[in-house]
Design a protein around this motif. Structure first.
Motif, PDB file in Angstrom:
ATOM      1  N   UNK A   1      -2.205   1.262  -1.871  1.00  0.00           N
ATOM      2  CA  UNK A   1      -2.440   1.113  -0.436  1.00  0.00           C
ATOM      3  C   UNK A   1      -1.094   0.834   0.197  1.00  0.00           C
ATOM      4  N   UNK A   2      -0.931   1.209   1.453  1.00  0.00           N
ATOM      5  CA  UNK A   2       0.342   1.029   2.141  1.00  0.00           C
ATOM      6  C   UNK A   2       0.058   0.835   3.627  1.00  0.00           C
ATOM      7  N   UNK A   3       0.128  -0.407   4.108  1.00  0.00           N
ATOM      8  CA  UNK A   3      -0.184  -0.663   5.513  1.00  0.00           C
ATOM      9  C   UNK A   3       0.543   0.273   6.472  1.00  0.00           C
ATOM     10  N   UNK A   4       1.832   0.414   6.298  1.00  0.00           N
ATOM     11  CA  UNK A   4       2.579   1.398   7.072  1.00  0.00           C
ATOM     12  C   UNK A   4       3.548   2.128   6.173  1.00  0.00           C
ATOM     13  N   UNK A   5       4.476   1.372   5.580  1.00  0.00           N
ATOM     14  CA  UNK A   5       5.558   1.990   4.831  1.00  0.00           C
ATOM     15  C   UNK A   5       6.685   2.349   5.774  1.00  0.00           C
ATOM     16  N   UNK A   6       7.899   2.017   5.371  1.00  0.00           N
ATOM     17  CA  UNK A   6       9.085   2.396   6.134  1.00  0.00           C
ATOM     18  C   UNK A   6       9.920   3.412   5.360  1.00  0.00           C
ATOM     19  N   UNK A   7       9.900   3.288   4.032  1.00  0.00           N
ATOM     20  CA  UNK A   7      10.772   4.148   3.229  1.00  0.00           C
ATOM     21  C   UNK A   7      10.460   5.627   3.403  1.00  0.00           C
TER      22      UNK A   7
END
Length: 487
Positions: A379-385
């Motif tokens: 799961x990834x709430x948003x992710x920036x990378x």
């Protein structure tokens, strides 16, 4: 000009363990550019206090909270005009390790005391009781460490409006009943409808139950956390408050993350002049001891924990290494993932580079020098990378969840005119490997690859749109609260 107190437990470049720091360093500045007077409130960690002293800052207020003597330092967030307030309480914050754990990776035994005091200082500032002339109209809290602020403000007359942002629902700030008593919280808060959670004190419920508005860091994650699979036992509460819940996609700092003038890179490039990206790959291979050749380099930057899909990554690496792929890995985490990665690095020294820990400069070079960027998060709430990689022309391969699904578009669904990466839906290594293999097939076609790169590098990932959405939310809260303030 509306005033916003932005309460957070970490902020880049002062202290960082993850994406919360990046958001806390970028969003307040973007809001200031939009016309808001934003002040950040941060615990006074040793590095933060030292930097404030070096900058010539002084204490602006002193007071006592229970047995603790507390002072507030006013300084500036480095490189910006944003005011930064530091909660200086040496017994609670002046210690080694990261903000939440000691050097052995164990949670500080008194984290509840530490962030309860932080919350009480936030309430004092919010209500104009800290001896300062500046009083906010909105208090914007982030993750469980500031979750008690909305709960403690709820009973205050003429309180400011409150926003609570969930950056990762998996971390909830859970403590015992005995700790609830030790903190001296009102007995009325020990109810299922308030801070009690299966016999424990839940800091995050303070934000979820009592805030005027709840946000999370992508529209996809806002939907997911209302389901049992991603809700961590709080999905029912979030469904109950869904009218006050919204997903606002994070942005990135496009000045820090810009391949055309990135100070961490020797060679620079842009979407219309990509030639130097190949030089970035060559230099990365040289730096990491990888064989310098035309083999695709697959990058990974993140915590080595189950959430980030490390078991899937470990499963797909051997077959990809057999076909000549190289890996540039940066992160730290659990021994059950670090040890097998170390073995792969020893067994394939010219194809696998593993750097344990975090290195901001190396993160930039991996992002620029890799051909593919891997984010198989469960799961990834948003992710920036993935947004960093898109901006750098490095094609992401992601699990289609949360913010990853909101930002990475697969050719099989979006078509080549809109595609910018590759994704997989089934939560397993086989699906991850299939997505990587599709990406590697496209890598063989220069024309197709350039199309994907151009699509990714052309998008706007700045905080401008996100800041506008937060501003609209603040105005909605203020408009709703105006009648009650006049009563």
């Amino acid at each position: 000009m509306n005033r916003v107190l932005f309460a957070t437990s970490e902020v880049y470049p002062v202290v960082k363990t993850g994406g919360l720091a990046d958001v806390s360093g970028s969003l307040p500045e973007a809001l200031c550019r939009s016309g808001y007077d934003v002040h950040i409130l941060l615990p006074g960690y040793p590095s933060a206090i030292a930097a404030a002293r070096k900058a010539g800052s002084r204490r602006k207020a002193r007071f006592s909270i229970g047995q603790y003597d507390v002072s507030l330092w006013r300084t500036r967030l480095p490189g910006t005009a944003v005011t930064l307030w530091l909660v200086d309480c040496a017994p609670l914050f002046d210690r080694p390790g990261n903000p939440y754990q000691n050097d052995e990776g164990e949670d500080w035994w008194d984290n509840a005391h530490r962030f309860h005091l932080f919350a009480r200082v936030g309430v004092m500032m919010a209500m104009g009781r800290a001896g300062l002339s500046w009083v906010p109209d909105i208090v914007h809290c982030n993750d469980w460490q500031s979750g008690l602020i909305p709960a403690l403000l709820n009973s205050c007359h003429n309180r400011p409006g409150t926003v609570f942002t969930i950056h990762n629902l998996a971390y909830q700030g859970l403590f015992s009943w005995d700790m609830f008593r030790a903190l001296g919280l009102p007995d009325s808060l020990w109810r299922l409808e308030e801070l009690e959670f299966h016999g424990q004190l839940s800091f995050i419920k303070g934000g979820l139950v009592f805030s005027d508005q709840i946000t999370t860091v992508s529209p996809g994650y806002a939907r997911e956390i209302q389901s049992p699979e991603f809700g961590y036992g709080l999905d029912g509460l979030l469904r109950h408050r869904q009218a006050r819940l919204s997903g606002i996609l994070n942005g990135i700092d496009t000045r820090q993350w810009n391949p055309e003038d990135d100070e961490h890179l020797e060679f620079h490039y842009g979407k219309d002049h990509l030639k130097s990206k190949v030089q970035c790959r060559t230099r990365l291979q040289q730096e990491l001891g990888l064989e310098v050749n035309g083999a695709p380099v697959l990058g990974f930057i993140g915590r080595l924990v189950e959430q980030k899909g490390l078991d899937w990554l470990l499963d797909v690496m051997p077959p990809l290494l057999e076909r000549g792929c190289q890996f540039a890995l940066l992160g730290s985490g659990e021994a059950r993932y670090e040890e097998p990665l170390k073995r792969l690095a020893r067994g394939w020294p010219e194809q696998v580079s593993l750097t344990l820990g975090y290195n901001e400069s190396l993160a930039h070079r991996i992002t620029a020098g890799s051909d593919l960027f891997l984010m198989p998060s469960r799961f990834e709430p948003c992710g920036l990378n993935q947004m960093y990689s898109l901006r750098y022309g490095t094609i992401p391969v992601v699990h289609a969840v949360g913010g990853l699904k909101d930002t990475v578009f697969d050719p099989s669904e979006a078509g080549m005119n809109a595609a910018n990466g590759f994704s997989f839906r089934d939560p397993d290594a086989a699906s991850f490997l299939e997505a990587i293999e599709r990406a590697l097939d496209c890598f063989k076609s220069r024309k197709t690859w350039r199309r994907l790169q151009a699509n990714g590098m052309s998008a706007d990932y700045s905080w401008k749109q996100s800041a506008r959405h937060y501003g609209e939310l603040y105005q909605e809260i203020l408009a709703q609260r105006q009648p009650s303030l006049q009563a």
